[in-house]
Design a protein around this motif. Structure first.
Motif, mmCIF file in Angstrom:
data_model
loop_
_atom_site.group_PDB
_atom_site.id
_atom_site.type_symbol
_atom_site.label_atom_id
_atom_site.label_comp_id
_atom_site.label_asym_id
_atom_site.label_seq_id
_atom_site.Cartn_x
_atom_site.Cartn_y
_atom_site.Cartn_z
ATOM 1 N N ARG A 109 0.837 -1.212 0.000
ATOM 2 C CA ARG A 109 0.000 0.000 0.000
ATOM 3 C C ARG A 109 0.870 1.259 0.000
ATOM 4 N N PHE A 110 1.909 1.258 0.835
ATOM 5 C CA PHE A 110 2.825 2.398 0.887
ATOM 6 C C PHE A 110 3.452 2.643 -0.481
ATOM 7 N N GLU A 111 3.966 1.588 -1.103
ATOM 8 C CA GLU A 111 4.615 1.725 -2.402
ATOM 9 C C GLU A 111 3.633 2.206 -3.468
ATOM 10 N N ALA A 112 2.403 1.706 -3.427
ATOM 11 C CA ALA A 112 1.401 2.120 -4.411
ATOM 12 C C ALA A 112 1.051 3.602 -4.280
ATOM 13 N N ILE A 113 1.004 4.083 -3.050
ATOM 14 C CA ILE A 113 0.614 5.481 -2.827
ATOM 15 C C ILE A 113 1.796 6.433 -2.950
ATOM 16 N N TYR A 114 2.915 6.094 -2.309
ATOM 17 C CA TYR A 114 4.004 7.047 -2.184
ATOM 18 C C TYR A 114 5.169 6.836 -3.142
ATOM 19 N N CYS A 115 5.308 5.657 -3.713
ATOM 20 C CA CYS A 115 6.460 5.394 -4.568
ATOM 21 C C CYS A 115 6.110 5.357 -6.055
ATOM 22 N N ALA A 116 4.843 5.405 -6.377
ATOM 23 C CA ALA A 116 4.422 5.335 -7.775
ATOM 24 C C ALA A 116 4.698 6.638 -8.526
ATOM 25 N N GLY A 117 4.810 7.727 -7.812
ATOM 26 C CA GLY A 117 5.048 9.027 -8.436
ATOM 27 C C GLY A 117 5.260 10.066 -7.351
ATOM 28 N N ALA A 118 5.286 11.300 -7.752
ATOM 29 C CA ALA A 118 5.513 12.388 -6.797
ATOM 30 C C ALA A 118 4.282 12.615 -5.930
ATOM 31 N N VAL A 119 4.530 12.922 -4.678
ATOM 32 C CA VAL A 119 3.487 13.346 -3.753
ATOM 33 C C VAL A 119 3.671 14.845 -3.602
ATOM 34 N N ARG A 120 2.606 15.600 -3.667
ATOM 35 C CA ARG A 120 2.702 17.063 -3.568
ATOM 36 C C ARG A 120 2.374 17.524 -2.153
ATOM 37 N N THR A 121 3.204 18.418 -1.645
ATOM 38 C CA THR A 121 2.944 19.009 -0.336
ATOM 39 C C THR A 121 1.852 20.054 -0.487
ATOM 40 N N PHE A 122 1.386 20.600 0.630
ATOM 41 C CA PHE A 122 0.321 21.591 0.585
ATOM 42 C C PHE A 122 0.693 22.810 -0.238
ATOM 43 N N ASP A 123 2.004 23.090 -0.326
ATOM 44 C CA ASP A 123 2.432 24.267 -1.096
ATOM 45 C C ASP A 123 2.971 23.905 -2.474
ATOM 46 N N GLY A 124 2.668 22.694 -2.945
ATOM 47 C CA GLY A 124 2.971 22.329 -4.324
ATOM 48 C C GLY A 124 4.349 21.745 -4.592
ATOM 49 N N ILE A 125 5.113 21.471 -3.567
ATOM 50 C CA ILE A 125 6.449 20.899 -3.772
ATOM 51 C C ILE A 125 6.316 19.401 -4.012
ATOM 52 N N ALA A 126 6.955 18.921 -5.059
ATOM 53 C CA ALA A 126 6.915 17.496 -5.382
ATOM 54 C C ALA A 126 7.949 16.755 -4.542
ATOM 55 N N VAL A 127 7.503 15.697 -3.871
ATOM 56 C CA VAL A 127 8.391 14.865 -3.052
ATOM 57 C C VAL A 127 8.291 13.445 -3.587
ATOM 58 N N ARG A 128 9.451 12.818 -3.777
ATOM 59 C CA ARG A 128 9.480 11.445 -4.285
ATOM 60 C C ARG A 128 10.184 10.534 -3.288
ATOM 61 N N PHE A 129 9.606 9.379 -3.045
ATOM 62 C CA PHE A 129 10.203 8.348 -2.204
ATOM 63 C C PHE A 129 10.714 7.265 -3.126
ATOM 64 N N LEU A 130 11.971 6.919 -2.984
ATOM 65 C CA LEU A 130 12.553 5.906 -3.866
ATOM 66 C C LEU A 130 12.740 4.587 -3.163
#
Length: 106
Positions: free
Chosen positions: A85-106
């Motif tokens: 579940r973690f990989e599907a949500i957070y590792c599939a692509g960028a997660v955006r913070t409230f101020d629009g910064i893209a964060v990627r978990f590898l």
């Protein structure tokens, strides 16, 4: 890395004090008592004007004692299900913070 681990320990001790002793394991309770003895006072919320390290206890209106706005805790079958579940949500692509910064978990 050691500094981050020390921060984790101090943060854990602080949250343990705020959540109540009945939820603290014996090792953490012993560390907490040792810290408070060294400080000369209990870990507690501080005044905003206090120097150095401030702990703010934030209680938004209408949220005291509630988990309003949060979904119920997730309960999956096993560790593999949580990882998937973690990989599907957070590792599939960028997660955006409230101020629009893209964060990627590898």
């Amino acid at each position: 890395m050691v500094l981050i681990q020390l921060c984790d320990v101090l943060t854990g001790l602080t949250q343990a004090r705020f959540n109540g002793e009945d939820r603290i394991g014996p090792a953490k309770l012993e560390l907490l008592r040792h810290l408070e003895e060294a400080l000369g006072h209990p870990v507690q919320a501080t005044n905003v004007a206090e120097q150095k390290f401030n702990v703010f206890e934030i209680q938004p209106r209408g949220m005291v004692g509630k988990m309003a706005g949060y979904p119920p805790l997730l309960k999956l079958a096993d560790e593999a299900a949580y990882r998937a579940r973690f990989e599907a949500i957070y590792c599939a692509g960028a997660v955006r913070t409230f101020d629009g910064i893209a964060v990627r978990f590898l």
